[in-house]
Design a protein around this motif. Structure first.
Motif, PDB file in Angstrom:
ATOM      1  N   THR A 149       0.047  -0.711  -0.066  1.00 49.55           N
ATOM      2  CA  THR A 149      -0.331   0.147  -0.162  1.00 49.55           C
ATOM      3  C   THR A 149       1.079   1.039   0.226  1.00 49.55           C
ATOM      4  OG1 THR A 149       0.181  -0.179   1.873  1.00 49.55           O
ATOM      5  CG2 THR A 149      -2.431  -1.203   1.688  1.00 49.55           C
ATOM      6  N   GLN A 150       0.796   2.345   0.026  1.00 48.81           N
ATOM      7  CA  GLN A 150       1.088   3.761   0.189  1.00 48.81           C
ATOM      8  C   GLN A 150       1.659   3.608   1.226  1.00 48.81           C
ATOM      9  OE1 GLN A 150      -0.709   7.302  -1.218  1.00 48.81           O
ATOM     10  NE2 GLN A 150       0.440   8.642  -0.546  1.00 48.81           N
ATOM     11  N   ARG A 151       0.797   3.533   1.658  1.00 47.57           N
ATOM     12  CA  ARG A 151       1.617   3.696   3.515  1.00 47.57           C
ATOM     13  C   ARG A 151       2.811   2.569   3.432  1.00 47.57           C
ATOM     14  NH1 ARG A 151       0.330   6.136   8.386  1.00 47.57           N
ATOM     15  NH2 ARG A 151       0.575   4.482   9.864  1.00 47.57           N
ATOM     16  N   MET A 152       2.468   1.279   3.709  1.00 47.49           N
ATOM     17  CA  MET A 152       3.555   0.538   3.747  1.00 47.49           C
ATOM     18  C   MET A 152       4.852   0.948   2.801  1.00 47.49           C
ATOM     19  SD  MET A 152       1.099  -2.935   3.333  1.00 47.49           S
ATOM     20  CE  MET A 152       2.919  -4.183   3.354  1.00 47.49           C
ATOM     21  N   ARG A 153       4.473   1.719   1.076  1.00 51.56           N
ATOM     22  CA  ARG A 153       6.184   1.979   0.308  1.00 51.56           C
ATOM     23  C   ARG A 153       6.460   3.128   1.109  1.00 51.56           C
ATOM     24  NH1 ARG A 153       2.879   3.530  -3.928  1.00 51.56           N
ATOM     25  NH2 ARG A 153       3.136   5.380  -3.644  1.00 51.56           N
ATOM     26  N   GLU A 154       5.828   3.974   1.585  1.00 56.18           N
ATOM     27  CA  GLU A 154       6.495   5.223   2.044  1.00 56.18           C
ATOM     28  C   GLU A 154       7.208   5.122   3.772  1.00 56.18           C
ATOM     29  OE1 GLU A 154       3.036   7.570   3.209  1.00 56.18           O
ATOM     30  OE2 GLU A 154       3.342   7.947   1.220  1.00 56.18           O
ATOM     31  N   LYS A 155       7.473   3.535   4.414  1.00 64.17           N
ATOM     32  CA  LYS A 155       7.547   3.447   5.740  1.00 64.17           C
ATOM     33  C   LYS A 155       8.510   2.443   5.185  1.00 64.17           C
ATOM     34  CE  LYS A 155       6.846   0.093   9.494  1.00 64.17           C
ATOM     35  NZ  LYS A 155       6.289  -0.631  10.602  1.00 64.17           N
ATOM     36  N   LEU A 156       8.693   1.387   4.009  1.00 64.96           N
ATOM     37  CA  LEU A 156       9.747   0.772   3.344  1.00 64.96           C
ATOM     38  C   LEU A 156      11.330   1.394   2.955  1.00 64.96           C
ATOM     39  CD1 LEU A 156      11.194  -2.231   2.788  1.00 64.96           C
ATOM     40  CD2 LEU A 156      10.111  -1.976   0.740  1.00 64.96           C
ATOM     41  N   ARG A 157      10.426   2.851   2.209  1.00 68.95           N
ATOM     42  CA  ARG A 157      11.124   3.562   1.992  1.00 68.95           C
ATOM     43  C   ARG A 157      12.158   4.751   2.661  1.00 68.95           C
ATOM     44  NH1 ARG A 157      12.199   6.561  -3.095  1.00 68.95           N
ATOM     45  NH2 ARG A 157      13.824   8.501  -2.468  1.00 68.95           N
ATOM     46  N   TRP A 158      11.861   4.839   4.167  1.00 68.07           N
ATOM     47  CA  TRP A 158      12.027   5.955   5.279  1.00 68.07           C
ATOM     48  C   TRP A 158      12.729   4.817   5.567  1.00 68.07           C
ATOM     49  CZ3 TRP A 158      11.140   4.096  10.567  1.00 68.07           C
ATOM     50  CH2 TRP A 158      12.144   5.520  11.378  1.00 68.07           C
ATOM     51  N   GLN A 159      12.926   3.582   5.815  1.00 68.70           N
ATOM     52  CA  GLN A 159      13.972   2.040   7.046  1.00 68.70           C
ATOM     53  C   GLN A 159      14.732   2.330   5.593  1.00 68.70           C
ATOM     54  OE1 GLN A 159      10.649  -0.487   7.097  1.00 68.70           O
ATOM     55  NE2 GLN A 159      10.625  -0.692   9.113  1.00 68.70           N
ATOM     56  N   GLU A 214      16.172   3.371   3.858  1.00 65.70           N
ATOM     57  CA  GLU A 214      17.400   5.463   3.550  1.00 65.70           C
ATOM     58  C   GLU A 214      17.985   5.638   4.800  1.00 65.70           C
ATOM     59  OE1 GLU A 214      17.640   7.339   0.867  1.00 65.70           O
ATOM     60  OE2 GLU A 214      16.269   7.402  -0.036  1.00 65.70           O
ATOM     61  N   LYS A 215      17.625   4.651   6.026  1.00 65.60           N
ATOM     62  CA  LYS A 215      18.552   4.811   7.064  1.00 65.60           C
ATOM     63  C   LYS A 215      19.151   4.147   7.377  1.00 65.60           C
ATOM     64  CE  LYS A 215      15.223   3.574  10.709  1.00 65.60           C
ATOM     65  NZ  LYS A 215      14.720   3.345  11.580  1.00 65.60           N
ATOM     66  N   ILE A 216      19.244   3.139   6.473  1.00 70.48           N
ATOM     67  CA  ILE A 216      20.619   1.961   5.944  1.00 70.48           C
ATOM     68  C   ILE A 216      21.592   2.291   4.646  1.00 70.48           C
ATOM     69  CG2 ILE A 216      19.254   0.418   7.958  1.00 70.48           C
ATOM     70  CD1 ILE A 216      19.171  -1.520   5.054  1.00 70.48           C
ATOM     71  N   LEU A 217      20.866   2.315   3.774  1.00 75.85           N
ATOM     72  CA  LEU A 217      21.328   2.708   3.253  1.00 75.85           C
ATOM     73  C   LEU A 217      22.983   3.862   3.218  1.00 75.85           C
ATOM     74  CD1 LEU A 217      18.079   3.289   0.247  1.00 75.85           C
ATOM     75  CD2 LEU A 217      20.397   1.155   0.928  1.00 75.85           C
ATOM     76  N   SER A 218      23.638   3.603   2.101  1.00 73.59           N
ATOM     77  CA  SER A 218      24.669   4.747   2.252  1.00 73.59           C
ATOM     78  C   SER A 218      24.353   5.453   0.886  1.00 73.59           C
ATOM     79  CB  SER A 218      26.121   3.735   1.780  1.00 73.59           C
ATOM     80  OG  SER A 218      26.383   3.249   0.641  1.00 73.59           O
ATOM     81  N   LYS A 219      25.519   7.010   0.587  1.00 73.40           N
ATOM     82  CA  LYS A 219      25.189   7.784   0.100  1.00 73.40           C
ATOM     83  C   LYS A 219      25.814   6.624  -1.495  1.00 73.40           C
ATOM     84  CE  LYS A 219      26.196  11.832   2.536  1.00 73.40           C
ATOM     85  NZ  LYS A 219      25.550  12.601   2.432  1.00 73.40           N
ATOM     86  N   GLU A 220      26.463   5.991  -1.679  1.00 76.48           N
ATOM     87  CA  GLU A 220      27.010   4.987  -3.255  1.00 76.48           C
ATOM     88  C   GLU A 220      25.470   4.481  -3.253  1.00 76.48           C
ATOM     89  OE1 GLU A 220      29.186   4.921   0.028  1.00 76.48           O
ATOM     90  OE2 GLU A 220      30.250   6.678  -0.869  1.00 76.48           O
ATOM     91  N   ASP A 221      24.914   4.014  -2.851  1.00 80.18           N
ATOM     92  CA  ASP A 221      23.544   2.878  -2.893  1.00 80.18           C
ATOM     93  C   ASP A 221      22.622   3.591  -3.542  1.00 80.18           C
ATOM     94  OD1 ASP A 221      24.502   0.501  -1.479  1.00 80.18           O
ATOM     95  OD2 ASP A 221      23.939   1.787   0.429  1.00 80.18           O
ATOM     96  N   ASP A 222      22.015   2.910  -4.425  1.00 84.15           N
ATOM     97  CA  ASP A 222      20.605   3.707  -5.565  1.00 84.15           C
ATOM     98  C   ASP A 222      19.416   3.060  -5.058  1.00 84.15           C
ATOM     99  OD1 ASP A 222      22.149   5.161  -7.258  1.00 84.15           O
ATOM    100  OD2 ASP A 222      22.757   3.465  -8.139  1.00 84.15           O
TER     101      ASP A 222
END
Length: 65
Positions: free
Chosen positions: A12-22, A24-32
């Motif tokens: 769902t939109q809410r689940m997608r936003e939550k996944l993205r937020w999570q 973004e917390k662990i990805l590095s600047k080099e990650d896409d």
């Protein structure tokens, strides 16, 4: 060489936003990170244009590979 990972999710939109937020917390600047919404028709038609078993349609709402 960088490793590539594809994740397919039915969210769902809410689940997608939550996944993205999570993520973004662990990805590095080099990650896409790219999130792409596919319509039901697009998903249904994927097998028509690809090799057999390239994209299996699972009945589960989401699946992280």
């Amino acid at each position: 060489m960088r490793e590539k990972c594809d994740i397919r999710c039915w969210l769902t939109q809410r689940m997608r936003e939550k996944l993205r937020w999570q993520l973004e917390k662990i990805l590095s600047k080099e990650d896409d990170l790219i999130l792409i919404r596919l319509s039901h028709q697009c998903v249904r038609d994927i097998p028509k244009y690809n090799r057999p078993n390239t994209w299996l349609l699972d009945e589960n709402k989401f699946k992280i590979v």
